[in-house]
Design an enzyme around this catalytic site. Structure first.
Site, short mmCIF file in Angstrom:
data_model
loop_
_atom_site.label_atom_id
_atom_site.label_comp_id
_atom_site.label_asym_id
_atom_site.label_seq_id
_atom_site.Cartn_x
_atom_site.Cartn_y
_atom_site.Cartn_z
CG ASN A 38 -0.66 -0.11 2.50
OD1 ASN A 38 -0.23 -1.17 2.96
ND2 ASN A 38 -0.82 0.97 3.24
CG ASP A 39 -0.23 4.30 2.65
OD1 ASP A 39 -1.16 3.75 2.04
OD2 ASP A 39 -0.38 4.84 3.75
CB SER A 99 2.98 5.71 5.95
OG SER A 99 2.28 4.76 5.19
NE ARG A 162 -3.18 6.53 10.41
CZ ARG A 162 -4.26 6.64 11.18
NH1 ARG A 162 -4.12 6.69 12.49
NH2 ARG A 162 -5.47 6.69 10.64
CD GLU A 218 -4.93 6.97 7.00
OE1 GLU A 218 -4.63 6.17 7.91
OE2 GLU A 218 -5.34 6.60 5.87
CD1 TRP A 301 -7.18 2.99 2.72
CD2 TRP A 301 -6.74 0.80 2.92
NE1 TRP A 301 -5.88 2.86 3.15
CE2 TRP A 301 -5.58 1.53 3.28
CE3 TRP A 301 -6.70 -0.60 2.95
CZ2 TRP A 301 -4.41 0.91 3.69
CZ3 TRP A 301 -5.53 -1.22 3.35
CH2 TRP A 301 -4.40 -0.47 3.71
#
Length: 493
Positions: A38-39, A99, A162, A218, A301
């Protein structure tokens, strides 16, 4: 000394990754070496190469046990896999190395700044941690976590804190932005400073969400561009506004003014970064020649299920690198210019006048760069609907449809071969230009990226259609004229 958990991950990914035939991967989009991606993380230029790390689970094609995967490139288009860089092997990151970002230090080492997550009674604890290394191997620092709960203002969550993005100031000091969340469940972007990357101090709440743009923000990124400052965030739980900000997990660009004295960002305009189906958590790098380039996770997602092939040993892709600019108060995105060095087999059809359905000689393929412009015929009224279909055979296709009278452009992969009824259509509003529309469509084996009117809008979608479906066709409800130029990309041989 490397941890046993990291060594096991490296051995596992090496054995499994070597078995994947390159023809089973995207041709020029980065996918995970094995398992889940993912990221994008740590997007940086270090020792003459671009480094891209990514959220990574080598053991499965579903999210779990977040590691950092690692790849390097000389040009952002040809990627070489390196061994996994981080594994969740310490008490402060036992639930995952989430991340983060990367920057070079004065002593020549590279610093990774990431979110360590651990489980504790009542939920998660998210803190910011560092590791340093030489571009291949990284050692976590004894003073981790370097940004913990006591550094946060009162009332901010310790479990929604985060995704640090770091940069260097002209005086040599470092700053980073981190996504945070208040007791109201709404996102804040927190600004921190450091003299060396290891000692960090809270500076300010750079920006905050008043509730209009989702909830938690995010993966922030913050940078100057073309006389403005730009803040990128990926909000959760968005509500749509007309045809923008589709509900769910989205990506937002805010353009505005940064007050250095107050350490506060004042947005003036905001927009969706990508209006398509699959795009999230973008991160940027400043190239040596001064371009601001962005890469995002070419997934979402809410859309994982219809694009996962249970038989495929990898899942997830990164977008094409995109060059960013601010024009007329808006973020523009264009494909990385180096992509043009990998075009061949030019096929051109100019001023094709038609109504109904049309195919053109030489216009087909699944790894192509397709440029087209449509306009009304002979100064007449715009057509009622124009449709481009690609990745097409007798049963399957993905479509772009434009309704000039409504200024609406839609991407639709309902008939792409997916066996799951999930998110398959997205629409965006394209400012009216008297029925004229300019598109650039970049197709890879498992994706389509659509750049509208020289990058004014972008729509991205992952597709799973069998690669044998190479047809490209056009349809017009009403008379149109069309210019089409098609190139093959990264041709073999």
């Amino acid at each position: 000394m490397e941890s046993q958990k990291l060594l096991l991950a490296r051995a596992y990914e090496k054995e499994g990754g070597e078995k994947i035939d390159p023809s089973a991967r995207p041709r020029f989009h980065l996918s995970p070496y094995l398992g889940w991606m993912n990221d994008p993380n740590g997007f940086s230029y270090y020792k003459g190469e671009y480094h891209l790390f990514y959220q990574y689970n080598p053991y499965s094609t579903v999210w779990d046990s977040m590691h950092w995967g690692h790849a390097v490139s000389p040009d952002l288009l040809h990627w070489t896999y390196l061994p996994a860089a981080l594994a969740p092997d310490q008490p402060y990151d036992s639930f995952g190395c989430f991340s983060g970002s990367a920057i070079d230090l004065a002593d020549g080492r590279q610093l990774l700044l990431y979110t360590g997550v651990r489980k504790e009674e009542g939920g998660e604890r998210q803190t910011q941690c560092v590791a340093v290394g030489d571009g291949l191997n990284y050692r976590k620092c004894a003073q981790n976590p370097v940004i913990d709960g006591p550094a946060l203002p009162a009332g901010l969550s310790r479990s929604s804190f985060r995704d640090p993005k770091v940069w260097r100031e002209p005086d040599g000091s470092l700053r980073c932005v981190v996504g945070g969340c208040g007791g109201d469940g709404l996102g804040r972007i927190l600004l921190f400073s450091s003299p060396d990357g290891f000692r960090w101090a809270f500076e300010s709440i750079l920006a905050e969400n008043g509730g209009r743009l989702g909830r938690m923000w995010e993966c922030p990124d913050f940078f100057p561009l073309d006389g403005k400052h730009v803040l990128l965030v990926s909000p959760q739980d968005m509500l749509p506004e007309g045809l923008e900000y589709h509900n769910g997990n989205g990506t937002v660009c805010m353009i505005g003014r940064y007050d250095e004295a107050k350490k506060r960002f004042y947005p003036e305009k905001d927009q969706a970064i990508d209006c398509g189906i699959d795009f999230y958590a973008p991160q940027t790098v400043l190239t040596p020649d001064g371009r601001r380039v962005m890469i995002g996770w070419m997934q979402n997602w809410d859309t994982c299920a219809p694009t996962r092939d249970e038989a495929r040993p990898w899942f997830g892709q990164m977008s094409l690198p995109r060059e960013l600019s601010v024009q007329n108060g808006r973020l523009y995105q264009r494909p990385l210019r180096e992509l043009e060095d990998h075009r061949s087999g030019r096929v051109e059809h100019r001023d094709a006048a038609f109504e109904g359905e049309l195919t053109l000689p030489g216009v087909e393929g699944r790894t192509v760069d397709l440029e087209l412009t449509i306009r009304p015929q002979d100064g007449g009224a715009p057509c009622r609907r124009f449709t481009l279909r690609f990745a097409q055979d007798g049963r399957r296709h993905t479509a772009l449809s434009f309704r000039p009278h409504e200024s609406v452009l839609e991407i639709d992969r309902s008939f792409s071969g997916s066996r799951r009824a999930c998110v398959h259509q997205r629409r965006c509003l394209v400012p009216s230009r008297d029925g004229t529309l300019k598109l650039r469509v970049i197709l890879d084996r498992f994706s389509a990226e659509v750049f509208v009117n020289d990058g004014e809008q972008v729509l991205t979608a992952a597709i799973t259609t069998d690669e044998a479906a190479k047809g490209i066709s056009f349809a017009a409800d009403g008379p149109v004229r069309m210019d089409v130029t098609k190139y093959d990309l990264f041709a073999e041989g």
